[in-house]
Write a protein that holds these residues in place. Structure first.
Motif, mmCIF file in Angstrom:
data_model
loop_
_atom_site.group_PDB
_atom_site.id
_atom_site.type_symbol
_atom_site.label_atom_id
_atom_site.label_comp_id
_atom_site.label_asym_id
_atom_site.label_seq_id
_atom_site.Cartn_x
_atom_site.Cartn_y
_atom_site.Cartn_z
ATOM 1 N N UNK A 1 -22.237 88.112 -47.273
ATOM 2 C CA UNK A 1 -22.243 86.807 -47.945
ATOM 3 C C UNK A 1 -22.194 85.680 -46.918
ATOM 4 N N UNK A 2 -21.347 85.836 -45.900
ATOM 5 C CA UNK A 2 -21.206 84.782 -44.887
ATOM 6 C C UNK A 2 -22.506 84.566 -44.112
ATOM 7 N N UNK A 3 -23.148 85.649 -43.697
ATOM 8 C CA UNK A 3 -24.406 85.517 -42.965
ATOM 9 C C UNK A 3 -25.451 84.803 -43.806
ATOM 10 N N UNK A 4 -25.507 85.148 -45.072
ATOM 11 C CA UNK A 4 -26.508 84.557 -45.966
ATOM 12 C C UNK A 4 -26.200 83.095 -46.253
ATOM 13 N N UNK A 5 -24.919 82.783 -46.439
ATOM 14 C CA UNK A 5 -24.522 81.392 -46.652
ATOM 15 C C UNK A 5 -24.846 80.539 -45.427
ATOM 16 N N UNK A 6 -24.607 81.107 -44.238
ATOM 17 C CA UNK A 6 -24.848 80.352 -43.010
ATOM 18 C C UNK A 6 -26.296 79.873 -42.940
ATOM 19 N N UNK A 7 -27.221 80.739 -43.338
ATOM 20 C CA UNK A 7 -28.641 80.397 -43.277
ATOM 21 C C UNK A 7 -29.057 79.530 -44.458
ATOM 22 N N UNK A 8 -28.754 79.974 -45.675
ATOM 23 C CA UNK A 8 -29.300 79.339 -46.876
ATOM 24 C C UNK A 8 -28.516 78.114 -47.338
ATOM 25 N N UNK A 9 -27.253 78.024 -46.946
ATOM 26 C CA UNK A 9 -26.429 76.898 -47.392
ATOM 27 C C UNK A 9 -26.195 75.896 -46.273
ATOM 28 N N UNK B 1 -17.140 76.753 -44.593
ATOM 29 C CA UNK B 1 -17.929 76.195 -43.495
ATOM 30 C C UNK B 1 -17.488 74.775 -43.126
ATOM 31 N N UNK B 2 -16.196 74.523 -43.281
ATOM 32 C CA UNK B 2 -15.675 73.207 -42.939
ATOM 33 C C UNK B 2 -16.234 72.101 -43.809
ATOM 34 N N UNK B 3 -16.798 72.468 -44.967
ATOM 35 C CA UNK B 3 -17.390 71.480 -45.852
ATOM 36 C C UNK B 3 -18.806 71.074 -45.469
ATOM 37 N N UNK B 4 -19.366 71.694 -44.433
ATOM 38 C CA UNK B 4 -20.720 71.352 -44.005
ATOM 39 C C UNK B 4 -21.747 72.083 -44.862
ATOM 40 N N UNK B 5 -22.844 71.404 -45.153
ATOM 41 C CA UNK B 5 -23.849 71.966 -46.047
ATOM 42 C C UNK B 5 -25.170 71.247 -45.859
ATOM 43 N N UNK B 6 -26.259 72.001 -45.996
ATOM 44 C CA UNK B 6 -27.591 71.397 -45.985
ATOM 45 C C UNK B 6 -27.981 70.884 -47.366
ATOM 46 N N UNK B 7 -27.132 71.153 -48.336
ATOM 47 C CA UNK B 7 -27.359 70.701 -49.713
ATOM 48 C C UNK B 7 -26.538 69.441 -49.982
ATOM 49 N N UNK B 8 -26.751 68.789 -51.122
ATOM 50 C CA UNK B 8 -25.943 67.603 -51.434
ATOM 51 C C UNK B 8 -24.448 67.906 -51.551
#
Length: 208
Positions: free
Chosen positions: A144-152, A45-52
């Motif tokens: 996995x990608x769909x779930x990562x997009x939402x949760x990560x 995801x280009x290194x983007x994340x809602x987590x730390x």
């Protein structure tokens, strides 16, 4: 720099000291630790994340393998290993290209990635994908990608469908949570992702 000089530098130095020739890779150009560390330090995801922390390709690879394992009930070690290694070339490159950029990189980048994948599969004794097997794999990969997009990353479920064009359902349960514990969907630190990927790689190699 001349073209000849540029061609002569088409290799990168691995942490082990081995040299990986990106244009003409062989199965002997890296060791297992190089691969595990590279995948743990390469981000989706280009290194983007809602987590730390961002999500590593190593953690994603374990997610896809776990999904395929759960669907099959009993997946052979060599097929589990192929799932684990499905993005291995990204760890060797240190680059996970986001999907919207791939068309602009063209055939040369696609061929480079394919050469690296062939070298990986040859090194670990993994068979090439058949069309049917690849369809099942891509189903797990997209899930996995769909779930990562939402949760990560923080996309909405609607955005996953309308903007990302991923039609897979979004999982509520993290497939890795039952195996490793921790906070569901939380990206792991690189050292931990490396350790867990390496443990699975060694386990599967021992069962071949």
């Amino acid at each position: 720099m001349s073209r000849a000089d540029h061609t002569a530098r088409a290799w990168v130095r691995m942490p082990s000291g081995k040299r990986l020739d990106l244009l003409d890779p062989t199965p002997f150009d890296w060791d297992d630790g190089d691969l595990a560390l590279g995948l743990a330090r390469t981000y989706r995801w280009g290194g983007h994340s809602a987590w730390p922390l961002p999500l590593s390709v190593a953690q994603h690879s374990l997610t896809v393998m776990q999904l395929r394992r759960s669907w099959a009930g009993a997946l052979s070690p060599v097929l589990e290993l192929r799932e684990l290694l499905h993005d291995a070339e990204e760890g060797l490159l240190g680059f996970d290209c986001i999907s919207v950029l791939k068309p602009f990189l063209g055939d040369s980048f696609r061929e480079l990635s394919q050469r690296l994948e062939r070298a990986v599969f040859l090194r670990y004794g993994v068979p090439a994908w058949t069309p049917g097997q690849h369809r099942v794999h891509k189903k797990a990969d997209r899930l996995a990608a769909a779930s990562e997009a939402v949760h990560v990353v923080g996309w909405s479920r609607e955005e996953v469908r309308s903007t990302l064009k991923i039609r897979a359902a979004v999982l509520d349960t993290d497939p890795l949570h039952a195996v490793y514990g921790g906070a569901p969907w939380e990206p792991w630190p690189p050292a931990l992702a490396c350790e867990r990927f390496m443990a699975e790689l060694e386990r599967l190699k021992a069962r071949l």
